[in-house]
Design an enzyme around this catalytic site. Sequence first.
Site, PDB file in Angstrom:
ATOM      1  CG  ASP A  16      -2.207   0.827   0.917  1.00 19.56           C
ATOM      2  OD1 ASP A  16      -2.186   1.645  -0.030  1.00 19.56           O
ATOM      3  OD2 ASP A  16      -3.210   0.690   1.645  1.00 19.56           O
TER       4      ASP A  16
HETATM    5  C1  NOJ Z   1      -4.163   3.802  -0.013  1.00 16.92           C
HETATM    6  C2  NOJ Z   1      -5.292   2.840   0.192  1.00 16.92           C
HETATM    7  O1  NOJ Z   1      -5.172   2.210   1.456  1.00 16.92           O
HETATM    8  C3  NOJ Z   1      -5.395   1.764  -0.875  1.00 16.92           C
HETATM    9  O2  NOJ Z   1      -6.548   1.029  -0.674  1.00 16.92           O
HETATM   10  C4  NOJ Z   1      -5.353   2.392  -2.231  1.00 16.92           C
HETATM   11  O3  NOJ Z   1      -5.490   1.388  -3.217  1.00 16.92           O
HETATM   12  C5  NOJ Z   1      -4.062   3.153  -2.385  1.00 16.92           C
HETATM   13  N1  NOJ Z   1      -3.992   4.208  -1.391  1.00 16.92           N
HETATM   14  C6  NOJ Z   1      -3.923   3.750  -3.774  1.00 16.92           C
HETATM   15  O4  NOJ Z   1      -4.799   4.783  -3.964  1.00 16.92           O
END
Ligand code: NOJ
Length: 742
Positions: free
Chosen positions: A293
Site C-alpha cells: 500500500d
Molecule cells: C491507499 C489505500 O489504502 C489503498 O486502498 C489504495 O489502493 C491506495 N492508497 C492507492 O490509492
Amino acid sequence: MQIMTHPRLIPTLFFLFGILCLNPLAAQIYRPSKGIELRVNALLAKMTLDEKIGQLTLYTTDWGSTGPTIREGYKNDIRSGACGNLFNSHTTLFVRELQKVAVEETRLKIPLLFGFDVIHGYKTIFPIPLGEAASWDLEAIEKSARVSAVEATAAGLNWTFAPMVDIGRDPRWGRVMEGAGEDPYLGSRIAEARVRGFQGKKLGDPDAMLACVKHFAGYGAPIGGRDYNTVDMSERYFRDFYLPTYEAAVRAGAATVMTSFNDYDGVPASGNKFLLDNILRKEWGFEGFVVTDYTSINEMVNHGVVANDKEAGELALNAGVDMDMQGAVYQRFLSQSLKEGKVSQAQIDEGVRRILRLKFELGLFEDPYKYCDAEREKKSLLAPEHRAAAREVARKSIVLLKNERQALPLSKSQKIVLIGPLGDNKSELNGNWNGAGNADDCVSLREGLANVDRTNFMYIPGCDFENPDKSGFADAIRAAEKYDVFVVAVGEKAMMSGEAAARALLGLPGVQEELVLELCKTGKPVVVVLMNGRPLAIPEIAEKATAILETWWLGTETGNAIADVLYGVYNPSGKLPMSFPRSVGQVPIFYNEKSTGRPFDPNSKWTSKYIDEANSPQWPFGFGLSYTTFEYREPKVIAAVTAKTALTVSVTLTNTGKLPGEEVAQLYVRDLVGSVTRPVKELKGFQKIMLQPGETREVKFTPTEHDLSFYRRDMTFGTEPGEYEIMVGGNSQELKKVKVKL
Ligand code: NOJ
C-alpha cells in the site's frame, strides 16, 4: 427441534475429507500461461539492475494521492526506466501520452501498468461495496465489477486496486464502506464474484483488468476502529475470521495482492514473511505479484521495526513484497542493499518476473495501447446499459429496516414532502472511492421522485449535514399541514467514511437526528432514507420513525433506485452485511461470536452482558424486511453425502404476503462440541429466491466439507465428528433449528 443422527455419515465424511478438494476454486487460481516464461526470461536477461528495480516501482501521477510524494518527476523516471508502473492516471489521452514515453523512449520499451482505485465503478458509479454486499446477489455484484472493468479498460486502465476484502466488524472504522461487511462466508463469495467480474474471461481480453486483493492482511481489525492502528489476535482467530476472504479471492484467480498498513503479531504487513511467504505463496500457492500500500514500506520505520528506509526495503523484499507503491525505497536503496548482500539478485529477479508475466498476460507487449481507443472510451462511459445495471444493483442494495403503519410503499395519490440535506444533493451520492465518477451525472433523490410524479411533492432542506443551524426546522414541520408523508433523506457526507475517516460517534452528524425526531412529533408518517458508509447507531430514530430505508451510497442511479423502492416498483430485498449497533459501546459487534463460559442470561447478573445496554444489535446481520412476508417451516437434514457436499438441508419457504418478492434464505451452522471453542453460528449458505404471493418453494442447502471445517486444536484444518446445530431463516437472529450428528 429435530435431531437426526447419521452414523453412516461419519466414515464416509472422513474418507471424503481426504479426497475432497478443500478449496473448490483451486482450479481457477492464477497460473502463468504456457510459453510466457521463455519471453519473461529472455527479457530479464537483457535488463540492467536499475531497469529491474524500475519494474518493482509504482508511482502516482499528479492526478491523485492518498499520502506523501516522496519523489517528484515520474515522467523522467519512466523515461529512464526507473519507474515501470503508474497509478492515478487514466483517460485514453493521458494514458497514451505516458505509455508512449515507456514504449518509445526507453531502452527496452517495456509497457507500463496503469492502476487505479476502481472500487465501485469507473464513470458509472455503482453502490459502495458495503451496499452492494447488502444485495446478497452474487450475479449482480459480478456484473457491477464487470461493467466497472469494461469502462475502466476503455479509459486506459489495466489494473484495479480492488476488491477490498477486509472483514469489518467495527463500524467506527471508516473503510467498512469498501468491504463486504462482517462475515467471512458472504465476504468470500463476494470477493470471488468481484475478482471474476474485474478479470473477465481471460486476462488478455481488451476489457479485462488485473484485480488486486487488499489489504493483506487483517486491515479491518484496527484497535478502536482507528485507521492504520495495530492489529493483534491469535493465529487461530485470524485464520477463522480474517483470512478466508483473501484466500477466496486468490483462489478465484486474483492476479495481484496489496499489503496492508497495519502490523500483525508485531510485524508490519509489508515486512511480514509469515503472511506473504508462508501463507500467501506457500500455503495458497499465489503466483501473481504483491504490491505494497501507499508508502507502507517507508512506514515500517514509524512502526519501529527498522531504523531507516533502506532497512525497510530489505525487510519488505525479503518478506516477499514485489512492488513498492510510492515509497521510492526500492529505487533509492535496493542496489546498495544488493551490494551489501542484504538482498539477493534471485529475489529481485523473481519479483521482476512476476510483474513481467502479468504484462505479457495482458498482451501489453503486443499492443501497449490496447486500452487507449478513444472511440471505445466515448461509447463505453455511462453507456445506457451500464446505467441500467447500476440502477438494478442499487435497488437490490437497499435494506428496509422498519415499516410500520404500512408507510411503504408510497402511493402516487399521497402528497410527499422531501426533507433533509441529502434530498436534493448530488455531490455525496457517489460515496468515497468514486473512481472518475462525476456528481453531475448522478440522479438525486429529488429527481428520482420527480421522475415518478412531479405533481404531488415538494422539497424543503430542513438542515445541513454538520451546521448546527435549526432555523429550517419550522418550514419542514409546517409541511405536515399540507402533506401526507415526510420522506427524510439524512446521513453522512461521503468523505465521512473511507480511508482515514474513523468516527468515535456513530450517530447522524449535526442536527439531522433532531430534525427527524421533530418531524416524528407531528404524527405524520416519517420515512427515513439513510445514506451512509457504515452502520450507524440511531436508537431513537429506530424507535420513532415510521419507516427506515438504509440506502448506503448508491452512486449514479441513486434517485431512481430509491424511488423504485419507495413507490414499490421494486420490492426491497437487501439484507444487512454488518450488524447495526444500538450504541458505540457495543462495538465491535458481530453475529458470529463465541459462547463464553457465562452466556447471556437476562435473569442472571453473572453472565456476559452490559448493565446499561442490551447485548443484541439494533438490527442484526442478515436482517432486512420486504413489502411482503415470508414463512419458514422447520428445516430437515437429508441424509446424503455426495462427492461435493457434506450434507443437504432442506427448508420450505412460503411468500405469505400479497406482493411478489425476493427473500435471502440463510443457513447457519454451529459445531456444538469442538476441540476448540466455535462461534454460536456461522453463515454457510444463502440463496436469493423470488416468490409470488402464496408460492411455496423447497430450498436446499448443500454445505461442503470445507464449509464445516475449521482450525482444530492442533491447527490442522478439517471437521470433527459430533453434533452440529443447523439453523435456517431470514436473518441471523430469527432461525429455525435442527441438529445433526456427523
Ligand atoms: C491507499 C489505500 O489504502 C489503498 O486502498 C489504495 O489502493 C491506495 N492508497 C492507492 O490509492
